[in-house]
Design a protein around this motif. Structure first.
Motif, PDB file in Angstrom:
ATOM      1  N   UNK A  40     -58.073  37.506 -26.265  1.00  0.00           N
ATOM      2  CA  UNK A  40     -57.583  37.388 -27.633  1.00  0.00           C
ATOM      3  C   UNK A  40     -56.065  37.394 -27.645  1.00  0.00           C
ATOM      4  N   UNK A  41     -55.512  36.933 -28.752  1.00  0.00           N
ATOM      5  CA  UNK A  41     -54.059  36.861 -28.905  1.00  0.00           C
ATOM      6  C   UNK A  41     -53.474  38.272 -29.017  1.00  0.00           C
ATOM      7  N   UNK A  42     -52.150  38.386 -28.965  1.00  0.00           N
ATOM      8  CA  UNK A  42     -51.508  39.687 -29.192  1.00  0.00           C
ATOM      9  C   UNK A  42     -51.892  40.215 -30.563  1.00  0.00           C
ATOM     10  N   UNK A  43     -52.227  41.490 -30.615  1.00  0.00           N
ATOM     11  CA  UNK A  43     -52.590  42.100 -31.886  1.00  0.00           C
ATOM     12  C   UNK A  43     -54.044  41.886 -32.276  1.00  0.00           C
ATOM     13  N   UNK A  44     -54.834  41.267 -31.401  1.00  0.00           N
ATOM     14  CA  UNK A  44     -56.234  40.961 -31.722  1.00  0.00           C
ATOM     15  C   UNK A  44     -57.120  42.195 -31.713  1.00  0.00           C
ATOM     16  N   UNK A  45     -56.641  43.263 -31.048  1.00  0.00           N
ATOM     17  CA  UNK A  45     -57.424  44.492 -31.012  1.00  0.00           C
ATOM     18  C   UNK A  45     -57.978  44.845 -29.640  1.00  0.00           C
ATOM     19  N   UNK A  46     -57.556  44.136 -28.604  1.00  0.00           N
ATOM     20  CA  UNK A  46     -58.100  44.365 -27.261  1.00  0.00           C
ATOM     21  C   UNK A  46     -57.797  45.779 -26.764  1.00  0.00           C
ATOM     22  N   UNK A 214     -67.808  36.180 -22.011  1.00  0.00           N
ATOM     23  CA  UNK A 214     -66.453  36.296 -22.563  1.00  0.00           C
ATOM     24  C   UNK A 214     -66.572  36.659 -24.034  1.00  0.00           C
ATOM     25  N   UNK A 215     -65.917  37.763 -24.406  1.00  0.00           N
ATOM     26  CA  UNK A 215     -65.887  38.174 -25.814  1.00  0.00           C
ATOM     27  C   UNK A 215     -64.487  37.914 -26.355  1.00  0.00           C
ATOM     28  N   UNK A 216     -64.423  37.123 -27.429  1.00  0.00           N
ATOM     29  CA  UNK A 216     -63.116  36.776 -28.007  1.00  0.00           C
ATOM     30  C   UNK A 216     -62.858  37.650 -29.226  1.00  0.00           C
ATOM     31  N   UNK A 217     -61.703  38.313 -29.231  1.00  0.00           N
ATOM     32  CA  UNK A 217     -61.269  39.119 -30.371  1.00  0.00           C
ATOM     33  C   UNK A 217     -60.214  38.333 -31.142  1.00  0.00           C
ATOM     34  N   UNK A 218     -60.280  38.449 -32.460  1.00  0.00           N
ATOM     35  CA  UNK A 218     -59.263  37.811 -33.293  1.00  0.00           C
ATOM     36  C   UNK A 218     -59.077  38.651 -34.545  1.00  0.00           C
ATOM     37  N   UNK A 219     -57.843  39.106 -34.777  1.00  0.00           N
ATOM     38  CA  UNK A 219     -57.504  39.900 -35.962  1.00  0.00           C
ATOM     39  C   UNK A 219     -58.445  41.102 -36.122  1.00  0.00           C
ATOM     40  N   UNK A 220     -58.754  41.747 -35.012  1.00  0.00           N
ATOM     41  CA  UNK A 220     -59.563  42.959 -35.046  1.00  0.00           C
ATOM     42  C   UNK A 220     -61.060  42.738 -35.108  1.00  0.00           C
ATOM     43  N   UNK A 221     -61.462  41.465 -35.176  1.00  0.00           N
ATOM     44  CA  UNK A 221     -62.903  41.166 -35.248  1.00  0.00           C
ATOM     45  C   UNK A 221     -63.363  40.430 -33.999  1.00  0.00           C
ATOM     46  N   UNK A 222     -64.677  40.400 -33.826  1.00  0.00           N
ATOM     47  CA  UNK A 222     -65.248  39.595 -32.743  1.00  0.00           C
ATOM     48  C   UNK A 222     -65.335  38.160 -33.247  1.00  0.00           C
ATOM     49  N   UNK A 223     -64.559  37.269 -32.616  1.00  0.00           N
ATOM     50  CA  UNK A 223     -64.571  35.859 -33.035  1.00  0.00           C
ATOM     51  C   UNK A 223     -65.727  35.111 -32.383  1.00  0.00           C
ATOM     52  N   UNK A 224     -66.240  35.643 -31.268  1.00  0.00           N
ATOM     53  CA  UNK A 224     -67.371  34.994 -30.608  1.00  0.00           C
ATOM     54  C   UNK A 224     -67.610  35.614 -29.251  1.00  0.00           C
ATOM     55  N   UNK A 225     -68.838  35.478 -28.762  1.00  0.00           N
ATOM     56  CA  UNK A 225     -69.194  35.917 -27.410  1.00  0.00           C
ATOM     57  C   UNK A 225     -69.901  34.747 -26.744  1.00  0.00           C
ATOM     58  N   UNK A 226     -69.503  34.412 -25.542  1.00  0.00           N
ATOM     59  CA  UNK A 226     -70.084  33.261 -24.854  1.00  0.00           C
ATOM     60  C   UNK A 226     -70.452  33.621 -23.419  1.00  0.00           C
ATOM     61  N   UNK A 227     -71.554  33.044 -22.922  1.00  0.00           N
ATOM     62  CA  UNK A 227     -71.804  33.066 -21.487  1.00  0.00           C
ATOM     63  C   UNK A 227     -70.793  32.114 -20.857  1.00  0.00           C
ATOM     64  N   UNK A 228     -70.133  32.574 -19.797  1.00  0.00           N
ATOM     65  CA  UNK A 228     -69.076  31.753 -19.185  1.00  0.00           C
ATOM     66  C   UNK A 228     -69.615  30.384 -18.770  1.00  0.00           C
ATOM     67  N   UNK A 239     -61.513  29.671 -30.231  1.00  0.00           N
ATOM     68  CA  UNK A 239     -61.924  30.943 -30.837  1.00  0.00           C
ATOM     69  C   UNK A 239     -60.744  31.919 -30.910  1.00  0.00           C
ATOM     70  N   UNK A 240     -59.889  31.883 -29.888  1.00  0.00           N
ATOM     71  CA  UNK A 240     -58.720  32.781 -29.876  1.00  0.00           C
ATOM     72  C   UNK A 240     -57.760  32.419 -31.008  1.00  0.00           C
ATOM     73  N   UNK A 241     -57.520  31.131 -31.174  1.00  0.00           N
ATOM     74  CA  UNK A 241     -56.514  30.704 -32.161  1.00  0.00           C
ATOM     75  C   UNK A 241     -57.088  30.606 -33.567  1.00  0.00           C
ATOM     76  N   UNK A 242     -58.399  30.571 -33.667  1.00  0.00           N
ATOM     77  CA  UNK A 242     -59.015  30.458 -34.997  1.00  0.00           C
ATOM     78  C   UNK A 242     -59.269  29.016 -35.402  1.00  0.00           C
TER      79      UNK A 242
END
Ligand SMILES: Nc1ncnc2c1ncn2[C@@H]1O[C@H](COP(=O)(O)OP(=O)(O)O)[C@@H](O)[C@H]1O
Ligand SMILES: [Mg+2]
Length: 246
Positions: A40-46, A214-228, A239-242
């Protein structure tokens, strides 16, 4: 691979700081023998997510389960007792002490009134060999070692102290190409030993090489989870950028 009770399961974990919602209803599952990457981007909540799992932050609401049992961590030692070992970016190694002492920090074995050096050195050497970490001597000061060796010693220590769920925050951020490859090999070995590994990383090459999911965080939320195996860099970046919204 993701069948059965997760080693670690978060449901609807929320953490706010004043007006900032660092984690907003976050779910997460990590399984034994699996590597989950959190991106996730900076500030995404990681980092907040890692801190909530490791008992540094107490969630406002939501649940954290280890092997199906609900946990209420008051402090980091509670998480460690439950088998959660976190390697933060600063590694928390003591540079002026040698490798063996760092491996046993906080749990130095004694023989009468003295530290049992022989035992620390023998067990450190055996454990590092088992993990294929190359350090010429366990008597070397940690401050003299390369960044990659330090990272690997911090991971080895986390495992030695009973970690079954291993959290790694940007383990290769400070490493060169060759050291990143060595650390990646070690992390793959940690998974093969049956641990659940959660790795926060900006390095998409490393994420796609190592992670099962891979779990993508965005703005403190889960934007998506994918099997690699079922996604692409483009999708993860979307998903990272929205630009991709579920
Ligand atoms: N201790 C804190 N106090 C105030 N705000 C915080 C704190 N920790 C995190 N935040 C805020 O929560 C959000 C998520 O931050 P963080 O978890 O560090 O994201 P990441 O690690 O993905 O960059 C950011 O807006 C950050 O400023
Ligand atoms: Mg962070």
């Amino acid at each position: 691979m993701t069948a059965g009770t997760p080693a670690l399961e978060l449901r609807a974990v929320t953490k706010t700081f004043g007006h900032v919602t660092a984690l907003d209803q976050v779910d997460l599952e990590a399984h034994a023998g699996e590597i989950l990457a959190v991106v996730g981007d900076n500030g995404a909540g990681k980092s907040s997510l890692i801190r909530a799992i490791s008992g540094v932050y107490r969630p406002d609401s939501g649940s954290i389960k280890v092997d199906g049992a609900e946990m209420h961590f008051q402090m980091p030692t509670d998480a460690r007792t439950a088998g959660i070992a976190t390697v933060f970016q600063d590694l928390a190694l003591v540079e002026v002490l040698d490798v063996a002492t760092n491996m046993f920090l906080g749990q130095i074995p004694r023989r009468g009134p003295f530290a049992d050096r022989k035992r620390m050195e023998r067990e450190s050497r055996a454990f590092l060999d088992e993990l294929k970490v190359t350090v010429s001597s366990v008597r070397s000061e940690v401050g003299m070692l390369s960044g990659g060796q330090r990272q690997m010693i911090a991971i080895a220590r986390a495992l030695r102290t009973g970690g079954r769920i291993v959290l790694l925050d940007e383990p290769t951020a400070a490493l060169g190409v060759r050291e990143t490859a060595q650390a990646a090999e070690m992390i793959a070995g940690v998974k093969e030993r049956g641990n659940a590994v959660i790795i926060v990383s900006h390095d998409m090459g490393l994420v796609f090489e190592l992670a099962d999911r891979i779990q993508v965080m965005r703005l403190g939320r889960v934007a998506g989870v994918r099997a690699t195996a079922e996604t692409s860099r483009d999708e993860i970046i979307g998903l990272i950028t929205g630009s991709i919204v579920e």
